[in-house]
Design a protein around this motif. Sequence first.
Motif, short mmCIF file in Angstrom:
data_model
loop_
_atom_site.label_atom_id
_atom_site.label_comp_id
_atom_site.label_asym_id
_atom_site.label_seq_id
_atom_site.Cartn_x
_atom_site.Cartn_y
_atom_site.Cartn_z
N SER A 200 28.25 -15.44 42.06
CA SER A 200 28.71 -16.59 42.84
C SER A 200 30.23 -16.69 42.82
O SER A 200 30.88 -16.34 43.79
N LEU A 201 30.81 -17.14 41.72
CA LEU A 201 32.26 -17.28 41.71
C LEU A 201 32.83 -16.93 40.36
O LEU A 201 32.15 -16.99 39.33
N ALA A 202 34.12 -16.56 40.36
CA ALA A 202 34.87 -16.30 39.14
C ALA A 202 36.31 -16.72 39.38
O ALA A 202 36.83 -16.57 40.49
N THR A 314 34.60 -13.04 49.12
CA THR A 314 35.88 -13.56 49.60
C THR A 314 36.81 -13.68 48.40
O THR A 314 36.45 -14.30 47.39
N VAL A 315 37.99 -13.07 48.49
CA VAL A 315 38.96 -13.06 47.40
C VAL A 315 40.16 -13.91 47.82
O VAL A 315 40.69 -13.75 48.93
N PHE A 316 40.56 -14.82 46.95
CA PHE A 316 41.69 -15.70 47.23
C PHE A 316 42.83 -15.37 46.27
O PHE A 316 42.64 -15.28 45.06
N ASP A 317 44.03 -15.19 46.82
CA ASP A 317 45.23 -15.04 45.97
C ASP A 317 46.07 -16.31 46.08
O ASP A 317 46.03 -17.02 47.09
N PHE A 339 38.66 -16.16 42.75
CA PHE A 339 39.89 -16.93 42.88
C PHE A 339 40.92 -16.45 41.85
O PHE A 339 40.68 -16.50 40.64
N PHE A 340 42.06 -15.99 42.35
CA PHE A 340 43.17 -15.58 41.50
C PHE A 340 44.31 -16.58 41.70
O PHE A 340 44.75 -16.80 42.83
N GLY A 341 44.76 -17.19 40.62
CA GLY A 341 45.83 -18.19 40.76
C GLY A 341 46.19 -18.78 39.41
O GLY A 341 45.82 -18.25 38.36
N ILE A 363 42.05 -25.73 45.33
CA ILE A 363 40.69 -25.24 45.10
C ILE A 363 40.58 -24.64 43.71
O ILE A 363 39.54 -24.77 43.04
N PHE A 364 41.65 -24.02 43.21
CA PHE A 364 41.61 -23.41 41.88
C PHE A 364 41.48 -24.49 40.81
O PHE A 364 40.63 -24.38 39.91
#
Length: 593
Positions: A200-202, A314-317, A339-341, A363-364
């Motif tokens: 799901s998410l990380a 979906t990858v977020f920077d 999510f990277f942040g 969102i992070f």
Amino acid sequence: MRRRRPLRRTLELTLEQRLLRFLAREEEGERQTHRELRAQPIDLRVIDGDCIHDARFTGRDGSAFVFTCSENHSKFRTGDPVAVGDGQDFDAASPMAYAAYDAGRSELRLELDPYNRSARTDFVVGCAYVVDRREFGGRGSLAVAVRDAFAFPWLKNVLEGRHELTCDEARLLRARSFLLSRGLNSAQVEAGAAAIATESLALVQGPPGTGKTKLLAEVVAALCSRKCRIALCAFTHNAVDNALLAIRKVAPELELVKVGGNSGGSSEARADLSRAGVRLVDAKRAMLPAESVVVAGTCYQFPKLQEDTAFHYTVFDEAGQLPIPHALPAMLRSKRWLFFGDHRQLPPVVTSEHRDREAADSIFAHLHRRYGGHLLDTTYRMNEGVCRLVSETYYDGLLHAAPSSIDRRLPFVPGGRLDEVLDPAHSVVWVRVDHRQPGSRSHEEAHAVADVVADLVRQHGVPTREIAVIAPFRAQVQLLRAALDQKELQNRAELVVDTVERIQGQEREAVVVSLTAGDPDEARGRSAFHLNENRLNVALSRARTKVVLVASAHSFEAIPGDVDALRTASRCRELRDRLTMVDLTKLYCGPVA
């Protein structure tokens, strides 16, 4: 007689309703800001950073419209909507997009507005124009995304914190083995493996200098090697481009596509992407491979893709700067999200004050409160002294300097005027200048900063390109630039002097910070903006070996009116107490301050 139940003073809103209210208030706040902006004279708009005066058109350079202007104190960032005209008739001004400014060449570059490409661009060579901030709009698609997201039970549960994280154990083991072979450190391996294996998410939290973007590139390349179709999203074109170029270094043959790439960002950035083999396409007409591809864009591009376009991940920077609604268009395109942040650095830019601060959060930060994350705990930028201060103040002591950077020291030649300040034995020093200047300018601090920089360059041989000077207010930035110009330093144009927002993502050997505020009562009215802990974290962590904080002791006495700002001010006083202090009040303020 039955007693009537008292009316509730506030309504219990759902998260969906709170996010829609946030968007509505942002839109109204932007309209109000622009109404006020139009009512101001040009010189005040320039001071506020919302205008560039006397920009002389020199011609076209490819898709760029090139102007010369000797000064640019604006807050404009790449992609910001601007209007070019006479500064009086806003309706007649040409809608454009800010691209870049080269201070060394006094060259300003603008691009066509990607949403209004038929705008008039009949600028006259040699004529002076005024470049003003323009309303963006575009929040309608975000409101649609919010409603769609909460109509989707899987995503609704994730956003509301009612989801249980799971991972594929076999995939986790394979990912650990692969990432270990890539020369990553243990924290990077664990964070990257968790991202690859999630169902799901990380969340991967990357403090300054910890290799967050490199890890993102390794994770994306690994997923694409397994024929995954990846969406890559960030708030700004610059963040999207940096992530794509990082992926290209790791995966030279991987197909990379940027949607909206023909119209977004600067022409130089588009040229860099083209040289790296990134295909630039229109989101509405894009024909995308079904597997082994990265499709990248800002949050405003994903709603334009064909309705049935979906991705494996979906990858977020830079997810710490992405508001919750802005993440949803890309989240709707898949069922796994990485999510990277870092929510301890700069938060999202909002135009209005919001009582519901969680709705205005990134969102992070929103997901980190509910699910936690994987911290990258080794910085390859900061030496031991700078890292210890940043770690203890902002990361609960969990961040450590890498062996390669731990003993790094500032160049030092004894015999200078400010040796006590610049002694490399003390990586972070507070230069105490106890003025009581109200407002957003301090001549005392400007003179002190100029002297520190001059000593760094002339006495200790630090190149100007390796120094950054940071202040919280645009007015102080202008004052600092003027004070430094008087020093007539060699290669002065290479010296970065700006607000912290402009320097995030960069690093320098030495950083000099001017807190500016000296009147605690006046600062309280601004909620002690100069003590914002996220901004201070970014400012301090740009440095490899030396930080000089120039500030009045009175600036730490500001007591904000709201609870969150009060907590932040208290943390900043704790930071102050950890610093080596050199009192230069008499030198810059006279015998009495």
